[in-house]
Scaffold this motif. Structure first.
Motif, PDB file in Angstrom:
ATOM      1  N   ARG A 181       0.797  -1.150  -0.143  1.00 27.12           N
ATOM      2  CA  ARG A 181      -0.011   0.152  -0.091  1.00 27.12           C
ATOM      3  C   ARG A 181       0.832   1.258   0.074  1.00 27.12           C
ATOM      4  NH1 ARG A 181      -5.129   0.908   0.784  1.00 27.12           N
ATOM      5  NH2 ARG A 181      -5.811  -1.206   1.432  1.00 27.12           N
ATOM      6  N   ALA A 182       1.793   1.255   0.710  1.00 32.25           N
ATOM      7  CA  ALA A 182       2.948   2.283   0.896  1.00 32.25           C
ATOM      8  C   ALA A 182       3.384   2.731  -0.492  1.00 32.25           C
ATOM      9  CB  ALA A 182       3.748   2.352   1.990  1.00 32.25           C
ATOM     10  N   ARG A 183       4.064   1.464  -1.271  1.00 31.10           N
ATOM     11  CA  ARG A 183       4.412   1.757  -2.589  1.00 31.10           C
ATOM     12  C   ARG A 183       3.512   2.287  -3.605  1.00 31.10           C
ATOM     13  NH1 ARG A 183       9.131  -0.893  -4.105  1.00 31.10           N
ATOM     14  NH2 ARG A 183       8.850   0.512  -5.954  1.00 31.10           N
ATOM     15  N   LEU A 184       2.153   1.715  -3.393  1.00 31.31           N
ATOM     16  CA  LEU A 184       1.171   2.380  -4.522  1.00 31.31           C
ATOM     17  C   LEU A 184       0.733   3.528  -3.976  1.00 31.31           C
ATOM     18  CD1 LEU A 184      -0.967  -1.134  -4.637  1.00 31.31           C
ATOM     19  CD2 LEU A 184       0.386  -0.099  -6.312  1.00 31.31           C
ATOM     20  N   GLU A 185       0.616   3.970  -3.020  1.00 32.96           N
ATOM     21  CA  GLU A 185       0.204   5.370  -2.665  1.00 32.96           C
ATOM     22  C   GLU A 185       1.379   6.213  -3.076  1.00 32.96           C
ATOM     23  OE1 GLU A 185      -0.883   5.427   1.127  1.00 32.96           O
ATOM     24  OE2 GLU A 185      -2.842   4.725   1.345  1.00 32.96           O
ATOM     25  N   ALA A 186       2.591   6.004  -2.823  1.00 29.99           N
ATOM     26  CA  ALA A 186       3.594   6.767  -3.159  1.00 29.99           C
ATOM     27  C   ALA A 186       3.736   7.235  -4.675  1.00 29.99           C
ATOM     28  CB  ALA A 186       4.875   6.605  -2.771  1.00 29.99           C
ATOM     29  N   ALA A 187       3.417   6.002  -5.409  1.00 34.47           N
ATOM     30  CA  ALA A 187       3.288   6.148  -6.946  1.00 34.47           C
ATOM     31  C   ALA A 187       2.126   6.673  -7.476  1.00 34.47           C
ATOM     32  CB  ALA A 187       3.292   4.628  -7.554  1.00 34.47           C
ATOM     33  N   PHE A 188       1.078   6.749  -6.608  1.00 37.70           N
ATOM     34  CA  PHE A 188      -0.027   7.360  -7.533  1.00 37.70           C
ATOM     35  C   PHE A 188      -0.076   8.755  -6.994  1.00 37.70           C
ATOM     36  CE2 PHE A 188      -2.313   3.378  -7.789  1.00 37.70           C
ATOM     37  CZ  PHE A 188      -3.471   3.490  -8.925  1.00 37.70           C
ATOM     38  N   GLU A 189       0.537   9.388  -5.820  1.00 36.25           N
ATOM     39  CA  GLU A 189       0.991  10.687  -5.640  1.00 36.25           C
ATOM     40  C   GLU A 189       2.110  11.252  -6.883  1.00 36.25           C
ATOM     41  OE1 GLU A 189       0.017  12.794  -3.381  1.00 36.25           O
ATOM     42  OE2 GLU A 189      -1.240  11.370  -2.227  1.00 36.25           O
ATOM     43  N   LEU A 190       2.865  10.497  -7.111  1.00 38.67           N
ATOM     44  CA  LEU A 190       3.999  11.037  -8.440  1.00 38.67           C
ATOM     45  C   LEU A 190       2.999  11.070  -9.442  1.00 38.67           C
ATOM     46  CD1 LEU A 190       7.117   8.939  -7.266  1.00 38.67           C
ATOM     47  CD2 LEU A 190       6.774  11.552  -7.180  1.00 38.67           C
ATOM     48  N   ALA A 191       2.259  10.032  -9.883  1.00 38.27           N
ATOM     49  CA  ALA A 191       1.430  10.092 -10.804  1.00 38.27           C
ATOM     50  C   ALA A 191       0.349  11.246 -11.174  1.00 38.27           C
ATOM     51  CB  ALA A 191       0.848   8.499 -11.317  1.00 38.27           C
ATOM     52  N   ASP A 192      -0.162  11.396  -9.854  1.00 42.90           N
ATOM     53  CA  ASP A 192      -1.118  12.576 -10.259  1.00 42.90           C
ATOM     54  C   ASP A 192      -0.670  13.859 -10.230  1.00 42.90           C
ATOM     55  OD1 ASP A 192      -3.507  11.011  -9.760  1.00 42.90           O
ATOM     56  OD2 ASP A 192      -3.312  11.087  -7.499  1.00 42.90           O
ATOM     57  N   HIS A 193       0.723  13.828  -9.732  1.00 49.80           N
ATOM     58  CA  HIS A 193       1.355  15.325  -9.844  1.00 49.80           C
ATOM     59  C   HIS A 193       1.920  15.448 -11.222  1.00 49.80           C
ATOM     60  CE1 HIS A 193       4.920  17.770 -10.124  1.00 49.80           C
ATOM     61  NE2 HIS A 193       4.292  18.478  -9.108  1.00 49.80           N
ATOM     62  N   ASP A 194       2.540  14.225 -11.912  1.00 52.78           N
ATOM     63  CA  ASP A 194       2.666  14.367 -13.421  1.00 52.78           C
ATOM     64  C   ASP A 194       1.908  14.659 -14.131  1.00 52.78           C
ATOM     65  OD1 ASP A 194       4.587  13.972 -15.230  1.00 52.78           O
ATOM     66  OD2 ASP A 194       4.913  12.211 -15.145  1.00 52.78           O
ATOM     67  N   TYR A 195       0.695  14.017 -13.855  1.00 50.32           N
ATOM     68  CA  TYR A 195      -0.645  14.112 -15.041  1.00 50.32           C
ATOM     69  C   TYR A 195      -1.244  15.588 -14.879  1.00 50.32           C
ATOM     70  CZ  TYR A 195      -5.331  14.217 -16.316  1.00 50.32           C
ATOM     71  OH  TYR A 195      -6.579  14.319 -16.843  1.00 50.32           O
ATOM     72  N   ARG A 196      -1.201  16.175 -13.702  1.00 49.85           N
ATOM     73  CA  ARG A 196      -1.866  17.575 -13.606  1.00 49.85           C
ATOM     74  C   ARG A 196      -1.116  18.539 -14.210  1.00 49.85           C
ATOM     75  NH1 ARG A 196      -2.994  15.950  -8.140  1.00 49.85           N
ATOM     76  NH2 ARG A 196      -1.228  17.070  -7.560  1.00 49.85           N
ATOM     77  N   ALA A 197       0.496  18.339 -14.044  1.00 53.23           N
ATOM     78  CA  ALA A 197       1.384  19.341 -14.430  1.00 53.23           C
ATOM     79  C   ALA A 197       1.266  19.051 -16.268  1.00 53.23           C
ATOM     80  CB  ALA A 197       2.815  18.961 -13.852  1.00 53.23           C
ATOM     81  N   LYS A 198       1.254  18.000 -16.583  1.00 53.67           N
ATOM     82  CA  LYS A 198       1.379  17.904 -18.055  1.00 53.67           C
ATOM     83  C   LYS A 198       0.094  18.211 -18.618  1.00 53.67           C
ATOM     84  CE  LYS A 198       5.426  14.695 -18.198  1.00 53.67           C
ATOM     85  NZ  LYS A 198       5.867  13.374 -18.527  1.00 53.67           N
ATOM     86  N   ALA A 199      -0.941  18.191 -17.913  1.00 55.37           N
ATOM     87  CA  ALA A 199      -2.142  18.362 -18.442  1.00 55.37           C
ATOM     88  C   ALA A 199      -2.575  19.869 -18.637  1.00 55.37           C
ATOM     89  CB  ALA A 199      -3.285  17.941 -17.739  1.00 55.37           C
ATOM     90  N   ARG A 200      -1.846  20.763 -17.560  1.00 60.70           N
ATOM     91  CA  ARG A 200      -2.113  22.117 -17.462  1.00 60.70           C
ATOM     92  C   ARG A 200      -0.875  22.647 -18.508  1.00 60.70           C
ATOM     93  NH1 ARG A 200      -2.045  23.036 -11.038  1.00 60.70           N
ATOM     94  NH2 ARG A 200      -4.010  22.393 -10.660  1.00 60.70           N
ATOM     95  N   LEU A 201       0.256  21.983 -18.801  1.00 62.96           N
ATOM     96  CA  LEU A 201       1.042  22.423 -19.740  1.00 62.96           C
ATOM     97  C   LEU A 201       0.637  22.332 -21.245  1.00 62.96           C
ATOM     98  CD1 LEU A 201       3.866  23.701 -20.318  1.00 62.96           C
ATOM     99  CD2 LEU A 201       4.816  21.113 -20.288  1.00 62.96           C
ATOM    100  N   SER A 202      -0.053  21.303 -21.406  1.00 62.58           N
ATOM    101  CA  SER A 202      -0.712  20.918 -22.842  1.00 62.58           C
ATOM    102  C   SER A 202      -1.910  21.929 -23.090  1.00 62.58           C
ATOM    103  CB  SER A 202      -1.341  19.501 -22.851  1.00 62.58           C
ATOM    104  OG  SER A 202      -0.362  18.569 -22.583  1.00 62.58           O
ATOM    105  N   ALA A 203      -2.707  22.130 -21.942  1.00 63.50           N
ATOM    106  CA  ALA A 203      -3.639  23.232 -22.277  1.00 63.50           C
ATOM    107  C   ALA A 203      -3.206  24.451 -22.461  1.00 63.50           C
ATOM    108  CB  ALA A 203      -4.585  23.037 -20.720  1.00 63.50           C
TER     109      ALA A 203
END
Length: 269
Positions: A181-203
């Protein structure tokens, strides 16, 4: 009187510009979101998934047993479709438990912690032998006491029932679940940050393109405005469009209220 009228008109013009800028940002975000169905691999939705995939690959020995050779597209679909994070994590943990067997606990821990030598000596966060005992107890639980025997088991269970060993086994299973669970939660935090940043950059890129198209149309319609002013204004509008989009209506409402208040004060004067 004239000064107040000019100020009122200026406020109204600023409000119109903010509303138009927010509309460009909203349109750009909608276009980026719509691109998910056109671009390969889900477009912007795939951004950030690499962090989650790294953990999934560490859990591959169990996921392959639970979901088969094509386990990765199944779990990837949850991310692309925007399934809630907790639901995704709980699903993966359930699949890992389902895929545990006598052969893969050591491989799973080695992949998760990248410390096979330490774990082999039983010095890691999870004791491998106890985790294997937990797998055995889950697959072959000891039978309940027979009522006919007065609380004494009628037959020898498949696995000797040792309360201490059983407690150690399920403690190891709980530690393993916490590690996953700890590994998954950390991965999802990084993934959410990456997605939001790149989505805003694309927009932002799309909004600049839309603003430049509008600027070109304006320059064609009114040749008296210098081209440099038009392109600089269009670029600035495109850069501000995405950040302003969520608050454009609130800002416009506030400016409209200020304009109305100024008109009221002017009329009373």
């Amino acid at each position: 009187m004239a000064d107040s009228t000019v100020a009122t008109q200026l406020i109204e013009h600023v409000g119109a510009v903010i509303l138009a800028t927010g509309a460009v940002g909203t349109a750009a975000s909608a276009l980026v979101d719509a691109s998910r169905g056109l671009l390969p691999n889900g477009g912007v939705s795939a951004c950030g998934y690499r962090h989650i995939r790294a953990v999934y690959e560490a859990l591959e020995p169990a996921l392959r047993v639970a979901l088969g050779p094509q386990w990765e597209p199944v779990l990837r679909g949850y991310w692309l479709n925007g399934t809630p994070r907790d639901q995704q994590i709980n699903t993966v943990i359930a699949m890992v438990r389902l895929g545990l067997n006598d052969d893969n606990p050591q491989a799973l821990l080695d992949r998760l912690l990248n410390a096979g030598a330490t774990l082999a000596r039983g010095e890691g966060a999870v004791d491998v032998s106890s985790l294997k005992d937990a797998v055995t107890l889950i697959r072959n639980p000891p039978p309940p006491p027979s009522p006919d025997a007065g609380g004494v088991e009628a037959a020898e269970p498949p696995v000797p029932f040792d309360p201490v060993k059983t407690q150690q086994a399920f403690d190891a299973l709980g530690r393993f679940d916490a590690l996953v669970r700890a590994r998954l939660e950390a991965a999802f935090e990084l993934a959410d940050h990456d997605y939001r940043a790149k989505a805003r950059l694309s927009a932002a890129g799309v909004s600049i393109l839309l603003a430049l198209v509008c600027g070109a149309a304006f320059a064609y319609a009114d040749a008296t405005v210098p081209d440099g002013v038009v392109w600089a204004g269009a670029t600035l509008l495109g850069l501000l469009a995405v950040p302003l989009a969520p608050i454009a209506k609130d800002l416009t409402s506030a400016l409209r209220a200020a304009s109305d208040a100024l008109k009221t004060v002017t009329n009373k004067g």
